[in-house]
Design an enzyme around this catalytic site. Sequence first.
Site, PDB file in Angstrom:
ATOM      1  N   TYR A   1      36.645  56.161  79.043  1.00 36.53           N
ATOM      2  CA  TYR A   1      37.157  56.129  80.427  1.00 36.53           C
ATOM      3  C   TYR A   1      38.165  57.234  80.709  1.00 36.53           C
ATOM      4  O   TYR A   1      38.997  57.537  79.864  1.00 36.53           O
ATOM      5  CB  TYR A   1      37.858  54.789  80.700  1.00 36.53           C
ATOM      6  CG  TYR A   1      36.920  53.616  80.797  1.00 36.53           C
ATOM      7  CD1 TYR A   1      36.380  53.236  82.016  1.00 36.53           C
ATOM      8  CD2 TYR A   1      36.579  52.887  79.660  1.00 36.53           C
ATOM      9  CE1 TYR A   1      35.522  52.151  82.108  1.00 36.53           C
ATOM     10  CE2 TYR A   1      35.710  51.801  79.734  1.00 36.53           C
ATOM     11  CZ  TYR A   1      35.187  51.443  80.967  1.00 36.53           C
ATOM     12  OH  TYR A   1      34.344  50.383  81.051  1.00 36.53           O
TER      13      TYR A   1
ATOM     14  N   GLY B   1      31.604  49.923  89.381  1.00 36.21           N
ATOM     15  CA  GLY B   1      32.962  49.360  89.307  1.00 36.21           C
ATOM     16  C   GLY B   1      32.858  47.914  89.765  1.00 36.21           C
ATOM     17  O   GLY B   1      32.106  47.635  90.702  1.00 36.21           O
TER      18      GLY B   1
ATOM     19  N   ASP C   1      29.615  40.146  88.113  1.00 33.78           N
ATOM     20  CA  ASP C   1      29.736  40.757  89.453  1.00 33.78           C
ATOM     21  C   ASP C   1      28.566  40.337  90.346  1.00 33.78           C
ATOM     22  O   ASP C   1      28.736  40.037  91.532  1.00 33.78           O
ATOM     23  CB  ASP C   1      29.741  42.296  89.360  1.00 33.78           C
ATOM     24  CG  ASP C   1      30.804  42.821  88.411  1.00 33.78           C
ATOM     25  OD1 ASP C   1      31.799  42.114  88.186  1.00 33.78           O
ATOM     26  OD2 ASP C   1      30.624  43.951  87.896  1.00 33.78           O
TER      27      ASP C   1
ATOM     28  N   ASN D   1      30.374  46.728  92.601  1.00 32.38           N
ATOM     29  CA  ASN D   1      29.082  46.128  92.238  1.00 32.38           C
ATOM     30  C   ASN D   1      28.832  44.874  93.076  1.00 32.38           C
ATOM     31  O   ASN D   1      27.735  44.667  93.607  1.00 32.38           O
ATOM     32  CB  ASN D   1      29.049  45.734  90.755  1.00 32.38           C
ATOM     33  CG  ASN D   1      29.269  46.910  89.822  1.00 32.38           C
ATOM     34  OD1 ASN D   1      29.065  48.063  90.207  1.00 32.38           O
ATOM     35  ND2 ASN D   1      29.676  46.633  88.587  1.00 32.38           N
TER      36      ASN D   1
ATOM     37  N   ASN E   1      38.612  38.595  86.123  1.00 28.61           N
ATOM     38  CA  ASN E   1      38.135  39.724  85.309  1.00 28.61           C
ATOM     39  C   ASN E   1      39.228  40.255  84.377  1.00 28.61           C
ATOM     40  O   ASN E   1      39.673  41.401  84.521  1.00 28.61           O
ATOM     41  CB  ASN E   1      37.650  40.842  86.243  1.00 28.61           C
ATOM     42  CG  ASN E   1      36.189  41.166  85.966  1.00 28.61           C
ATOM     43  OD1 ASN E   1      35.681  40.899  84.876  1.00 28.61           O
ATOM     44  ND2 ASN E   1      35.524  41.758  86.941  1.00 28.61           N
TER      45      ASN E   1
HETATM   46  P1  ADP Z   1      30.951  38.208  82.934  1.00 24.61           P
HETATM   47  O1  ADP Z   1      29.855  39.201  83.091  1.00 24.61           O
HETATM   48  O2  ADP Z   1      31.961  38.283  84.032  1.00 24.61           O
HETATM   49  O3  ADP Z   1      31.558  38.170  81.558  1.00 24.61           O
HETATM   50  P2  ADP Z   1      29.417  35.854  82.235  1.00 24.61           P
HETATM   51  O4  ADP Z   1      29.057  36.480  80.924  1.00 24.61           O
HETATM   52  O5  ADP Z   1      30.062  34.522  82.166  1.00 24.61           O
HETATM   53  O6  ADP Z   1      30.298  36.779  83.164  1.00 24.61           O
HETATM   54  O7  ADP Z   1      28.066  35.760  83.055  1.00 24.61           O
HETATM   55  C1  ADP Z   1      28.038  35.544  84.441  1.00 24.61           C
HETATM   56  C2  ADP Z   1      26.759  34.809  84.796  1.00 24.61           C
HETATM   57  O8  ADP Z   1      25.643  35.640  84.437  1.00 24.61           O
HETATM   58  C3  ADP Z   1      26.560  33.501  84.060  1.00 24.61           C
HETATM   59  O9  ADP Z   1      27.185  32.428  84.728  1.00 24.61           O
HETATM   60  C4  ADP Z   1      25.053  33.371  84.086  1.00 24.61           C
HETATM   61  O10 ADP Z   1      24.610  32.870  85.322  1.00 24.61           O
HETATM   62  C5  ADP Z   1      24.597  34.823  83.963  1.00 24.61           C
HETATM   63  N1  ADP Z   1      24.348  35.167  82.550  1.00 24.61           N
HETATM   64  C6  ADP Z   1      25.129  35.908  81.739  1.00 24.61           C
HETATM   65  N2  ADP Z   1      24.589  35.985  80.497  1.00 24.61           N
HETATM   66  C7  ADP Z   1      23.442  35.284  80.543  1.00 24.61           C
HETATM   67  C8  ADP Z   1      22.409  34.971  79.594  1.00 24.61           C
HETATM   68  N3  ADP Z   1      22.474  35.394  78.326  1.00 24.61           N
HETATM   69  N4  ADP Z   1      21.376  34.209  80.013  1.00 24.61           N
HETATM   70  C9  ADP Z   1      21.303  33.776  81.291  1.00 24.61           C
HETATM   71  N5  ADP Z   1      22.233  34.022  82.231  1.00 24.61           N
HETATM   72  C10 ADP Z   1      23.291  34.766  81.867  1.00 24.61           C
END
Ligand code: ADP
Length: 296
Positions: free
Chosen positions: A100, A28, A257, A32, A164
């Site tokens: 869910y 969750g 998270d 996390n 989120n």
């Molecule tokens: P969420 O999981 O909340 O949607 P994001 O997708 O923006 O958040 O990702 C959160 C962080 O995880 C990013 O700022 C980055 O540091 C890392 N991250 C996510 N996807 C990648 C990726 N494809 N390559 C490298 N880092 C990633």
Amino acid sequence: MTRIVAIGECMVEMASAGADIYRMGFAGDTMNTAWYLRRLLGEADQVDYFTAVGTDDLSDRMVTFLQDAGLGTDHIQRRRDLSVGLYTIQLQDGERSFSYWRGQSAARSLARDARALMSALTQADVAYLSGITLAILPAPDRATLLRSLGEFKAAGGQVVLDPNLRPKLWEDEDTMRRVVTEAASVSDVVLPSHEDEASWFGDAAPAATANRYASQGSALIIVKNGAGQILAWQDGNVSLHDPVTVSDVVDTTAAGDSFNAGFLACWFNGSSVAEAVQSGAGLAAQVVQSRGALVS
Ligand code: ADP
């Protein structure tokens, strides 16, 4: 020493492990982050989880899981008539799909009792919550939670929010936007993901996301952006930071998270924004290279 209270819903996770077999775990968004924070912070620091669960065996197992992870569970409320939420992860042709069962979960009542909330926040330095925490609550309890956080902040506590945005969990999109904006107005730190914010607030770029939350009065905003640059806004100063390059992304569950935990653990220990962002990006990069939310 830092004492953090993460507020939200932990669910039972049933992940497909072959034909008709599921492996049980717990996950969750706020849990996390608490789980990673516990591993990153020092012995003297304390990370509590605040939620509501039932009195059944599954609820007991969840609380035991949280305790085994080193999280404080003293303030978890028990509801005799309810149980915990659950989701399944199925694999079909290599794609994961989720189902869910959380509509009746005890966690939806976590903010029913303002005294229980304030008691959990007593002596805490930081309260951590997400838009999902707010989404699952009945409207009057959202108001109770935000009022309690406002009092906590007025007494010197820090509030950290990850918006989120999950419109499916809200009654409608306007309410989601209004309540999340209200939550930002009692938050010191906001940790949004640009993709979500662009989808539901129409932000053209990460700077627009930061400016919008800054206008609510938050002092520090870190805009995550998947594999794109991370934008930090601190008291009006903007900086851009590269994420860690990952060539083999396996599963992005809990990327945001874990980023939040990596960032906050460093930030609470007095690091600069640049160092803390690097820490968050480094942890998230490890997490996206493994399957599941909790990567040991
Ligand atoms: P969420 O999981 O909340 O949607 P994001 O997708 O923006 O958040 O990702 C959160 C962080 O995880 C990013 O700022 C980055 O540091 C890392 N991250 C996510 N996807 C990648 C990726 N494809 N390559 C490298 N880092 C990633």
